[in-house]
Enzyme design. Sequence first.
Site, PDB file in Angstrom:
ATOM      1  N   HIS A  18       0.597  11.479 -55.772  1.00  0.00           N
ATOM      2  CA  HIS A  18       0.297  10.078 -55.513  1.00  0.00           C
ATOM      3  C   HIS A  18       0.002   9.869 -54.030  1.00  0.00           C
ATOM      4  O   HIS A  18       0.901   9.895 -53.191  1.00  0.00           O
ATOM      5  CB  HIS A  18       1.511   9.243 -55.940  1.00  0.00           C
ATOM      6  CG  HIS A  18       1.324   7.781 -55.893  1.00  0.00           C
ATOM      7  ND1 HIS A  18       2.141   6.959 -55.139  1.00  0.00           N
ATOM      8  CD2 HIS A  18       0.447   6.968 -56.522  1.00  0.00           C
ATOM      9  CE1 HIS A  18       1.774   5.702 -55.311  1.00  0.00           C
ATOM     10  NE2 HIS A  18       0.748   5.683 -56.149  1.00  0.00           N
ATOM     11  N   HIS A  60      -4.787   3.109 -48.960  1.00  0.00           N
ATOM     12  CA  HIS A  60      -4.031   2.463 -50.027  1.00  0.00           C
ATOM     13  C   HIS A  60      -4.647   1.133 -50.433  1.00  0.00           C
ATOM     14  O   HIS A  60      -4.676   0.775 -51.610  1.00  0.00           O
ATOM     15  CB  HIS A  60      -2.589   2.252 -49.565  1.00  0.00           C
ATOM     16  CG  HIS A  60      -1.761   1.411 -50.483  1.00  0.00           C
ATOM     17  ND1 HIS A  60      -1.648   1.670 -51.827  1.00  0.00           N
ATOM     18  CD2 HIS A  60      -1.000   0.306 -50.251  1.00  0.00           C
ATOM     19  CE1 HIS A  60      -0.855   0.764 -52.380  1.00  0.00           C
ATOM     20  NE2 HIS A  60      -0.456  -0.069 -51.456  1.00  0.00           N
TER      21      HIS A  60
END
Length: 329
Positions: A18, A60
């Site tokens: 991730h 992000h």
Amino acid sequence: MADLTPVNADGDMLVIAHRGASGERPEHTLASYERAIDEGADYIEPDLVVTKDLVLVARHENEIGETTNVADHPEFADRRRTKNIEGQMVNGWFAEDFTLAELQTLRAKERMPALRPANARFDGLYAIPTFADIIALKRAKEAETGRKIGLYPELKHPTWLLQESGIDTVDLLVRQLKQEGLDGADSDVFVQVFDIAPLQRLDKMIDAPLILLIRPEGGPYDEPGMTWAGLMTPTGLGEVATYADGIGPWMGHVLRDDGTPTDLVRDAHAAGLKVHPWTVRKENVFLPASLRSDTSENGIGDIRGLVKLLKAAGVDGYFTDDPGMVRGD
């Protein structure tokens, strides 16, 4: 439907890094991705935003103040603004307002320094990678290790960007995947989005498997009449299966608070969908109460215990910030 044969040779749950090994290095940096690969991750996951000159880069969010040192650059002070992103007012600096050359003058920083102070030691060291940089890293590490390394890109806010800026990141991603020969069913690529229409478009444009991401509450931004709860019913999952190959649900949709599985994995599998929940993290604050080591937020809990619960639930893979701690379960 796409060929979903896993990259990992043993056929166990896929370990999807991730944002790289983001529990150990600032997220979405080449250092984070490389560390994840070295720790045995099957896939690395870049979140993709876009520059003013239409280059896909990994952050992000499109707001870059949280993950870069842009606030320390006085030449960009006038770029700060407030935008309504999918109904939420966000103040900061946004990738789509910068050229790639401008972004390359910035350096990454840890997004959660209070929780991960060790990561903050690396602040200022790493540049913002382009998607092309990440593909090049994948290929270099494949040559070095002799094993396949998958890519799992997420398009951030594609509907909103198209509406607000006229930038079509779906088209940009498809072009790049095709140029790199990574658009096929056997290319070790998953593409994930929280929006419905972009996935439906992608389903007609590439053969790589597609994943519908699912948030804890609400519904898809581009389909205000839909709810995530409705999409997770057997009927809803059957509809998802007409344009996607799997779902990426929030962990709480797969496991109840006591660790027992919900019906979601069973129902998704019945519809022919893979299930890759997010996110397995080591810190207590992210773990169920029964798996925490103590009352501190940043104490290290029983992350392997969570993986065992996911395995018992029957998931096909999972996102983790800490591939080095879970690889092999």
